[in-house]
Design an enzyme around this catalytic site. Structure first.
Site, PDB file in Angstrom:
ATOM      1  N   ASP A 173     -10.112   7.653   6.921  1.00 57.11           N
ATOM      2  CA  ASP A 173     -10.924   6.568   6.379  1.00 57.11           C
ATOM      3  C   ASP A 173     -11.150   5.502   7.442  1.00 57.11           C
ATOM      4  O   ASP A 173     -12.044   4.682   7.320  1.00 57.11           O
ATOM      5  CB  ASP A 173     -10.242   5.943   5.162  1.00 57.11           C
ATOM      6  CG  ASP A 173     -11.145   4.937   4.451  1.00 57.11           C
ATOM      7  OD1 ASP A 173     -12.248   5.336   4.026  1.00 57.11           O
ATOM      8  OD2 ASP A 173     -10.761   3.753   4.348  1.00 57.11           O
ATOM      9  N   LEU A 178       0.825  -1.202   0.000  1.00 58.05           N
ATOM     10  CA  LEU A 178       0.000   0.000   0.000  1.00 58.05           C
ATOM     11  C   LEU A 178       0.862   1.256   0.000  1.00 58.05           C
ATOM     12  O   LEU A 178       0.648   2.180  -0.788  1.00 58.05           O
ATOM     13  CB  LEU A 178      -0.941  -0.009   1.199  1.00 58.05           C
ATOM     14  CG  LEU A 178      -1.788   1.247   1.414  1.00 58.05           C
ATOM     15  CD1 LEU A 178      -2.600   1.571   0.159  1.00 58.05           C
ATOM     16  CD2 LEU A 178      -2.704   1.064   2.620  1.00 58.05           C
ATOM     17  N   VAL A 224      -5.298   5.876   6.364  1.00 57.84           N
ATOM     18  CA  VAL A 224      -5.958   4.809   5.610  1.00 57.84           C
ATOM     19  C   VAL A 224      -5.460   3.448   6.091  1.00 57.84           C
ATOM     20  O   VAL A 224      -5.662   2.436   5.441  1.00 57.84           O
ATOM     21  CB  VAL A 224      -5.708   4.951   4.087  1.00 57.84           C
ATOM     22  CG1 VAL A 224      -6.419   6.164   3.535  1.00 57.84           C
ATOM     23  CG2 VAL A 224      -4.207   4.992   3.772  1.00 57.84           C
ATOM     24  N   HIS A 276     -14.469   3.851   6.218  1.00 52.01           N
ATOM     25  CA  HIS A 276     -13.626   2.707   5.856  1.00 52.01           C
ATOM     26  C   HIS A 276     -13.926   2.297   4.409  1.00 52.01           C
ATOM     27  O   HIS A 276     -14.118   1.129   4.091  1.00 52.01           O
ATOM     28  CB  HIS A 276     -13.858   1.525   6.806  1.00 52.01           C
ATOM     29  CG  HIS A 276     -12.648   0.671   6.994  1.00 52.01           C
ATOM     30  ND1 HIS A 276     -12.268   0.165   8.209  1.00 52.01           N
ATOM     31  CD2 HIS A 276     -11.717   0.233   6.108  1.00 52.01           C
ATOM     32  CE1 HIS A 276     -11.169  -0.564   8.079  1.00 52.01           C
ATOM     33  NE2 HIS A 276     -10.813  -0.530   6.799  1.00 52.01           N
ATOM     34  N   ARG A 306      -5.084   1.856  10.055  1.00 52.88           N
ATOM     35  CA  ARG A 306      -5.995   1.368  11.077  1.00 52.88           C
ATOM     36  C   ARG A 306      -6.222   2.474  12.095  1.00 52.88           C
ATOM     37  O   ARG A 306      -5.294   3.207  12.466  1.00 52.88           O
ATOM     38  CB  ARG A 306      -5.441   0.112  11.773  1.00 52.88           C
ATOM     39  CG  ARG A 306      -5.466  -1.136  10.911  1.00 52.88           C
ATOM     40  CD  ARG A 306      -6.897  -1.588  10.637  1.00 52.88           C
ATOM     41  NE  ARG A 306      -6.978  -2.813   9.841  1.00 52.88           N
ATOM     42  CZ  ARG A 306      -7.116  -2.851   8.527  1.00 52.88           C
ATOM     43  NH1 ARG A 306      -7.149  -1.715   7.847  1.00 52.88           N
ATOM     44  NH2 ARG A 306      -7.203  -4.005   7.893  1.00 52.88           N
ATOM     45  N   GLU A 348     -14.547   2.503  15.789  1.00 50.83           N
ATOM     46  CA  GLU A 348     -15.114   2.328  14.454  1.00 50.83           C
ATOM     47  C   GLU A 348     -16.203   1.265  14.509  1.00 50.83           C
ATOM     48  O   GLU A 348     -15.942   0.173  15.025  1.00 50.83           O
ATOM     49  CB  GLU A 348     -14.007   1.910  13.479  1.00 50.83           C
ATOM     50  CG  GLU A 348     -14.454   1.865  12.031  1.00 50.83           C
ATOM     51  CD  GLU A 348     -13.312   1.580  11.062  1.00 50.83           C
ATOM     52  OE1 GLU A 348     -13.483   0.671  10.218  1.00 50.83           O
ATOM     53  OE2 GLU A 348     -12.254   2.255  11.160  1.00 50.83           O
TER      54      GLU A 348
END
Length: 319
Positions: free
Chosen positions: A260, A153, A234, A284, A236, A265
């Site tokens: 995000d 990523l 983006v 997310h 955790r 969450e």
């Protein structure tokens, strides 16, 4: 009854169905037998007969009967939820979905940086109020971006930043491996890490959640950042100390944040993060892409060929 080569377990990922996943695998691997489980009983049966199983999770009890299973291909990048010891005990390899999210999440990051550089949040607010008023902006060019996490990523993010002429600093577990960024520092290099935070116009969190990264961006880290720094997460949610983030936003300690992922969450509807005009929140959602199953199918196809050749150096292997 023919034993399937691949068993697709029940799951819904980013609104994509298991049926679509199975069909994608059949198109990608027309010479392989692909079976789709639609009930718990079918999952248990297929796990007992298939050579490869793929899905989000696998029932630990069902693995006891998985005599033919050589590989479990997890459709998530993270594998902390899996019964890893059970796979190891049965000598079953486990792979993850690393790289599947690269293009789409990298595009989300790039959009977030441009959102703050060009101050689209100001434009949106003024448009809602029917206000025509010029406002200052900045350029992404010549800025400094710290990318925390240089896995598949992180590398995708850095690759897409290259045409914008930014300076990049990467943070990774093994800095001696280098990376695509202009500089690389280690997670355990406190001086280098905080120097990267201090120089960065944008800090992008793209790392997994581990003991080393939990709470990495805490009050101390925010203290090192300049008031015009933007945080983009983006990775955790728990990598960032939420209370410290709220405190910084309230005191104008940073320019803003694009989140995000959050901690907690889902983010409760009464959480203070919703109320900041300089915070962009997406649920997310960065992982969403219509090409998800296609990329998973590529990983499985490559690894099936390796299994056939007796090669255990599987792509994305974690166990």
């Amino acid at each position: 009854m023919t034993d399937p080569d691949i068993a697709v377990l029940r799951q819904k990922i980013h609104g994509l169905s298991a049926e679509a996943y199975a069909e994608t695998l059949r198109e990608r691997l027309p010479d392989r037998e692909v079976a789709l489980a639609t009930t718990p009983a079918e999952e248990r049966d297929l796990l007992s007969r298939a050579r490869v199983a793929t899905g989000f999770d696998a029932d630990e009890a069902a693995l006891e009967a998985a005599e033919n299973l050589d590989l479990f291909a997890c459709v998530f990048a993270g594998t902390g939820h899996l019964p890893i010891e059970a796979f190891e005990a049965r000598d079953v390899a486990v792979t993850n979905a690393s790289g599947v999210h690269g293009p789409n999440i990298a595009e989300q990051v790039l959009g977030s940086l441009l959102y703050f550089a060009r101050r689209f949040h100001v434009a949106e607010r003024q448009q809602k109020a029917n206000v025509w008023q010029s406002y200052p902006t900045v350029e992404l060019q010549d800025s400094t971006v710290a990318v925390v996490g240089l896995g598949a990523l992180g590398e995708s993010i850095v690759d897409r930043l290259d045409p914008f002429g930014v300076e990049t600093v990467g943070v990774r577990y093994s800095p001696e491996k280098g990376g695509p960024t202009d500089e690389v520092v280690g997670f355990d290099d406190e001086q280098g890490l905080h120097d990267a935070f201090a120089r960065a116009d944008y800090v992008v969190i793209a790392c997994p959640l581990t003991d080393a990264t939990r709470g990495l961006v805490d009050a101390d880290a925010f203290a090192s950042m300049a008031p015009d720094t933007v945080l983009v997460n983006v990775g955790r949610g728990p990598v960032v100390d939420t209370d410290a983030l709220v405190s910084q936003l309230r005191s104008n300690g940073i320019r803003g944040a694009a989140l995000d992922v959050t901690d907690p969450e889902p983010l409760p509807s009464d959480h203070p993060l919703w109320d900041f005009e300089n915070v962009l929140i997406t649920p997310h959602n960065a992982g969403h892409t219509p090409k998800y199953w296609e990329r998973m199918a590529d990983i499985i196809a490559e690894n099936l060929d390796k299994l056939d050749a007796g090669d255990d150096d599987l792509r994305n292997r974690v166990v």
